[in-house]
Design a protein around this motif. Structure first.
Motif, short mmCIF file in Angstrom:
data_model
loop_
_atom_site.label_atom_id
_atom_site.label_comp_id
_atom_site.label_asym_id
_atom_site.label_seq_id
_atom_site.Cartn_x
_atom_site.Cartn_y
_atom_site.Cartn_z
N LEU A 43 0.81 -1.22 0.00
CA LEU A 43 0.00 0.00 0.00
C LEU A 43 0.84 1.26 0.00
CD1 LEU A 43 -2.79 -1.06 2.53
CD2 LEU A 43 -2.89 -1.05 0.03
N SER A 44 2.13 1.12 -0.27
CA SER A 44 3.02 2.29 -0.19
C SER A 44 2.81 3.27 -1.34
CB SER A 44 4.49 1.84 -0.15
OG SER A 44 4.79 1.05 -1.30
N ILE A 45 2.25 2.81 -2.44
CA ILE A 45 1.94 3.69 -3.58
C ILE A 45 0.42 3.76 -3.67
CG2 ILE A 45 2.23 4.12 -6.04
CD1 ILE A 45 4.76 2.45 -5.96
N VAL A 46 -0.15 4.92 -3.44
CA VAL A 46 -1.60 5.03 -3.27
C VAL A 46 -2.31 5.50 -4.54
CG1 VAL A 46 -1.32 5.46 -0.81
CG2 VAL A 46 -1.44 7.39 -2.38
N GLU A 47 -1.59 5.59 -5.65
CA GLU A 47 -2.20 5.99 -6.91
C GLU A 47 -1.87 4.96 -7.98
OE1 GLU A 47 -2.25 10.77 -7.14
OE2 GLU A 47 -0.23 9.91 -7.01
N TRP A 48 -2.73 4.88 -8.97
CA TRP A 48 -2.49 4.01 -10.10
C TRP A 48 -2.29 4.86 -11.34
CZ3 TRP A 48 -6.26 0.76 -13.46
CH2 TRP A 48 -5.51 -0.15 -14.23
N LYS A 49 -1.05 4.96 -11.77
CA LYS A 49 -0.71 5.72 -12.97
C LYS A 49 -0.01 4.76 -13.94
CE LYS A 49 -0.10 10.08 -10.46
NZ LYS A 49 0.86 11.17 -10.10
N PRO A 50 -0.76 4.14 -14.83
CA PRO A 50 -0.19 3.09 -15.69
C PRO A 50 1.02 3.53 -16.50
CG PRO A 50 -2.58 3.09 -15.83
CD PRO A 50 -2.20 4.31 -15.06
N VAL A 51 1.08 4.80 -16.92
CA VAL A 51 2.19 5.26 -17.76
C VAL A 51 3.21 6.04 -16.94
CG1 VAL A 51 2.84 6.62 -19.77
CG2 VAL A 51 0.70 5.30 -19.79
N THR A 64 8.88 13.45 -0.94
CA THR A 64 8.05 13.99 0.13
C THR A 64 6.57 13.90 -0.23
OG1 THR A 64 9.82 15.52 0.80
CG2 THR A 64 7.58 16.03 1.53
N GLN A 65 6.24 14.19 -1.49
CA GLN A 65 4.85 14.10 -1.93
C GLN A 65 4.34 12.66 -1.85
OE1 GLN A 65 4.97 15.75 -5.87
NE2 GLN A 65 4.95 17.88 -5.17
N ALA A 66 5.17 11.70 -2.27
CA ALA A 66 4.76 10.28 -2.21
C ALA A 66 4.56 9.84 -0.76
CB ALA A 66 5.81 9.42 -2.89
N PHE A 67 5.46 10.29 0.13
CA PHE A 67 5.35 9.93 1.54
C PHE A 67 4.12 10.56 2.17
CE2 PHE A 67 7.79 9.94 5.84
CZ PHE A 67 7.08 8.82 6.24
N ASP A 68 3.86 11.82 1.84
CA ASP A 68 2.68 12.51 2.37
C ASP A 68 1.39 11.81 1.92
OD1 ASP A 68 4.22 14.36 3.70
OD2 ASP A 68 4.05 15.91 2.15
N ALA A 69 1.38 11.32 0.68
CA ALA A 69 0.20 10.60 0.20
C ALA A 69 0.00 9.31 0.99
CB ALA A 69 0.35 10.29 -1.29
N TYR A 70 1.08 8.61 1.31
CA TYR A 70 0.99 7.38 2.11
C TYR A 70 0.48 7.68 3.51
CZ TYR A 70 2.43 3.16 4.63
OH TYR A 70 2.45 2.04 5.41
N LYS A 71 0.84 8.84 4.05
CA LYS A 71 0.41 9.19 5.40
C LYS A 71 -1.09 9.38 5.53
CE LYS A 71 4.73 11.49 6.76
NZ LYS A 71 5.38 12.79 7.12
N THR A 72 -1.79 9.51 4.41
CA THR A 72 -3.23 9.76 4.46
C THR A 72 -4.05 8.47 4.62
OG1 THR A 72 -3.50 9.62 2.04
CG2 THR A 72 -2.94 11.78 2.98
N ILE A 73 -3.43 7.30 4.48
CA ILE A 73 -4.21 6.06 4.51
C ILE A 73 -4.15 5.42 5.90
CG2 ILE A 73 -3.76 5.73 2.05
CD1 ILE A 73 -1.90 3.40 2.81
N PRO A 74 -5.12 4.57 6.24
CA PRO A 74 -5.16 3.97 7.58
C PRO A 74 -3.92 3.17 7.94
CG PRO A 74 -7.27 3.70 6.47
CD PRO A 74 -6.32 4.25 5.44
N GLN A 75 -3.28 2.49 6.97
CA GLN A 75 -2.13 1.66 7.32
C GLN A 75 -1.04 2.48 7.99
OE1 GLN A 75 1.01 -0.05 4.56
NE2 GLN A 75 -0.19 -1.91 4.93
N TYR A 76 -0.77 3.66 7.45
CA TYR A 76 0.27 4.50 8.06
C TYR A 76 -0.14 4.91 9.47
CZ TYR A 76 3.18 8.45 9.29
OH TYR A 76 4.00 9.30 9.97
N ARG A 77 -1.38 5.39 9.61
CA ARG A 77 -1.81 5.93 10.90
C ARG A 77 -1.88 4.86 11.97
NH1 ARG A 77 -5.60 8.42 7.42
NH2 ARG A 77 -7.24 6.98 8.15
N GLU A 78 -2.28 3.63 11.60
CA GLU A 78 -2.49 2.59 12.60
C GLU A 78 -1.31 1.65 12.78
OE1 GLU A 78 -6.26 0.62 12.30
OE2 GLU A 78 -7.20 2.38 11.36
N LEU A 79 -0.48 1.49 11.74
CA LEU A 79 0.62 0.53 11.84
C LEU A 79 2.00 1.18 11.77
CD1 LEU A 79 -0.61 -2.46 9.63
CD2 LEU A 79 -0.79 -2.18 12.10
#
Length: 367
Positions: A43-51, A64-79
């Motif tokens: 779940l470390s990459i929260v977007e699907w960009k095929p190209v 930093t942007q990729a890490f900030d996006a990961y911080k928005t999902i439950p896995q980061y907050r809870e685990l």
């Protein structure tokens, strides 16, 4: 060669090596996917960009942007709350590598396939098979994102149902390629004159079907983290067979088959035992029936692979699924699947033993 015109025969060797390469890439991708799951990286990459997603972050701002996006999902907050950027990069690279392999496989399959089509190198039957495999590969990309999406909003991991679907579809594509490769071999040189009993063909197909059932159950075990509990053998939950109250306490009852960690692990064990017994009986039957050297060797190797996989599964369970053992268990599962596909196809290519041959005795032996 059957199914090919004279102008197509020179391309067969190239087609074989192409499909062998694709099968090898899929096997590697399955193992990378297993490592991604075992390291909780999926779940470390929260977007699907095929190209554009083929490129990783190239500077500090993008990281930093990729890490900030990961911080928005439950896995980061809870685990993983408090994870630093260096730790995030470790799980990011696993998932990025997994997705990159998927893109590489897509390109490595599509471009040669189009070239073979343009050259008219494919017979009609082979062309249909390869289009079907291509369609399944395209579907696999969609299923992969469907799986990841299940863990981005209300869960800290992906749905085990979707994980199992994703893995089994990948292995179905792999099996389709292996079967197709077998059909590219000149059949008369393989089968020879030896015939096999119909029951041997039936058990060969049953072993292949049962292998897929076991792969699906193994994926459920992985998705539920069921391998990290009930880490005893041969007993489970205090006995060889757990109590019915423990196996079936969820309602409706059938949900236990997929959601109850004890029931799912118990199913996985029972199917493993069944698969091992059937593989051994199949090998003994092949020897007793004098089914031919190739069929006998295939049956023996399949039984040996299943036995190794069962042994490895026990050690993996007893040690609570360390990454190395977990990946080894997954790798041998691919070996078992390959052996099962080859054996089922080999037997399907042979003529069944005529019933009259089983009844006729030399005249000198009658009476």
């Amino acid at each position: 060669m059957a199914g090919f015109s004279a102008s197509q025969v020179p391309h067969v060797r190239t087609i074989r090596w192409w499909l062998i390469s694709i099968a090898a890439l899929i096997a590697i991708m399955v193992l990378v996917g297993g490592a991604t799951r075992l390291t909780e990286s999926g779940l470390s990459i929260v977007e699907w960009k095929p190209v554009t997603g083929a490129l990783p972050p190239l500077n500090q701002e993008q990281w930093t942007q990729a890490f900030d996006a990961y911080k928005t999902i439950p896995q980061y907050r809870e685990l993983n709350a408090g994870m630093d950027l260096a730790e995030f990069k470790t799980i990011f690279w696993w998932e990025w590598s997994h997705r990159l392999l998927g893109r590489v496989i897509g390109v490595a399959y599509l471009l040669p396939f189009l070239w073979f089509l343009w050259r008219g190198a494919l017979g009609a039957d082979l062309r249909r098979r390869l289009w079907l495999i291509f369609g399944l590969g395209a579907l696999q990309g969609v299923v992969g994102w469907w799986m990841v999406a299940s863990g981005l909003s209300q869960r800290v991991e992906v749905s085990h149902y979707r994980l199992a679907t994703h893995l089994v579809l990948a292995l179905l594509i792999f099996a389709g390629i292996v079967w197709t490769l077998r059909r590219l071999v000149d059949q008369p040189s393989l089968t020879g004159s030896a015939a096999v009993p119909a029951r041997l063909k039936i058990t060969g197909v049953a072993l292949l079907v049962l292998t897929f059932v076991q792969l699906y159950l193994g994926a459920l075990v992985a998705g539920l983290r069921a391998g990290k509990i009930y880490n005893t053998w041969p007993d489970i939950d205090g006995g060889l067979i757990p109590s019915a109250a423990r196996l079936f306490f969820e309602t409706p009852w059938w949900r236990n088959l997929f959601d109850n960690t004890l029931t799912v692990q118990f199913e996985h064990r029972m199917v493993a035992y069944t698969l091992l017994v059937l593989a051994v009986l199949h090998a003994l039957d092949a020897v007793r029936s004098r089914a031919g050297k190739a069929a006998i060797n295939g049956a023996v190797w399949l039984a040996a692979a299943v036995a190794l996989q069962a042994t490895l599964g026990i050690f993996t369970l007893l040690n609570q699924v360390p990454t190395a053992l977990g990946l080894a268990h997954q790798a041998v599962a691919i070996v078992v699947l390959t052996a099962a596909v080859i054996q089922a196809e080999r037997l399907a290519a042979r003529q069944p033993e005529p019933a009259s041959q089983k009844l006729v005795l030399p005249v000198t032996q009658i009476g």
